[in-house]
Design an enzyme around this catalytic site. Structure first.
Site: not given
Ligand code: ASP
Length: 308
Positions: A162, A190-193, A213-214, A216
């Site tokens: 990300t 699906r939706v992350g952070d 990032t990471g 989510g």
């Molecule tokens: N945070 C992002 C998600 O979970 C992934 C990422 O940061 O690489 O969609």
């Protein structure tokens, strides 16, 4: 007069050696693009949008072209932009036909009508907002081979590429932008952070701007970016804030990721508990610092080492 600064990141995970140079260089290029805007007296908002667009065009990262596919082999994109001057924000999730989701997020913000729009509804509105739709096939690019990545915390989906950018401009305005294809092989919808205000990003001229990032699903539990701004408001330095929150991420919710912060004085903070976080920082000079690992006071104690 403020000293402008921009930080970009290109994700937090264990970047296999053959991909490291591309990650470093892509971040450098994006940060310098944003820097050109700031150095010309432009707005932080324009700088973060410009930087994120460069990263969305670069198939190295999981944003825009070259994003990871979901379980059905489709790309679904999320993005968020926030203006620290007005606290206005625009956010978009699960769009399949937008080459630059960060720009759609900005147009949504500027519409003044809605803040967060998803899926087919966002695509239907995009053209009226001046954002052309693309063929979903245009977003597919050969994903870089990740063979050899042997660092995977249980439950975290890798790679995690990300992108995000935070900036402070000459006028003292802060802004943040994030963009992602989400996690590889995610369930459709699906939706992350990343597009969630306060989680993936937050900006407030009164305190600072932060992007996370990471993993989510874990990151959103701590509302990490808004938490960062609140700690800045209490007088903590950005680097201490970044390190404290990443420690909390690991200790409180067994999460992994990274955080970039710039405060209203232009001081920066970066931390990650993954082996790598690709990033670039540009300050007046221009002085450029780009890398895939940001040393922190506690990096040796709380960052798991990759299995080798
Ligand atoms: N945070 C992002 C998600 O979970 C992934 C990422 O940061 O690489 O969609």
């Amino acid at each position: 007069m403020n000293q402008p600064v921009i930080i970009v990141h290109g994700g937090a995970w264990h970047i296999p050696s053959p991909l490291r140079e591309a990650h470093r260089e892509g971040c450098r290029r994006a940060a310098l693009t944003g820097w050109d805007v700031l150095a010309a007296g432009g707005a932080a908002l324009d700088a973060v949008e410009a930087a994120v667009r460069v990263l969305e065009d670069d198939p190295t990262y999981d944003a825009g072209r070259g994003s990871h596919c979901n379980l059905q082999g489709e790309v679904e994109l999320d993005a968020l932009i926030m203006d620290g001057r007005t606290l206005e924000l625009g956010s978009v999730a699960a769009v399949k036909r937008v080459r630059h989701p960060i720009t759609l997020a900005r147009r949504i913000m500027e519409s003044g009508e809605h803040a967060f729009v998803v899926g087919a509804g966002a695509e239907a509105w995009a053209e009226a907002l001046g954002v052309p739709l693309c063929d979903p096939a245009d977003l597919l690019a050969p994903s870089p081979a990740v063979a050899g990545d042997d660092w995977t915390p249980p439950g975290m989906r890798l790679p995690a590429d990300t992108v995000g950018a935070v900036a402070l401009d000459l006028a003292g305005n802060l802004a943040v932008g994030t963009s992602t294809g989400g996690t590889p092989n995610k369930r459709p919808g699906r939706v992350g952070d990343t597009p969630l205000v306060g989680c993936g990003a937050y900006a407030d001229n009164a305190t600072g701007a932060a992007a996370a990032t990471g993993w989510g699903e874990r990151l959103m539990r701590l509302v990490l970016s808004k938490s960062a701004c609140e700690l800045l408001a209490q007088g903590e330095a950005p680097q201490a804030v970044a390190e404290r929150l990443i420690r909390q991420l690991e200790q409180r919710v067994a999460g992994y990721g990274g955080l970039i912060i710039v405060d209203r004085q232009g001081r920066v903070g970066l931390a990650h508990n993954t082996p790598h976080l690709s990033f670039a920082i540009v300050r007046p000079g221009p002085e450029v610092l780009a890398g895939i690992e940001f040393p922190t006071a506690e990096s040796e104690t709380h960052r798991p080492s990759p299995a080798s």
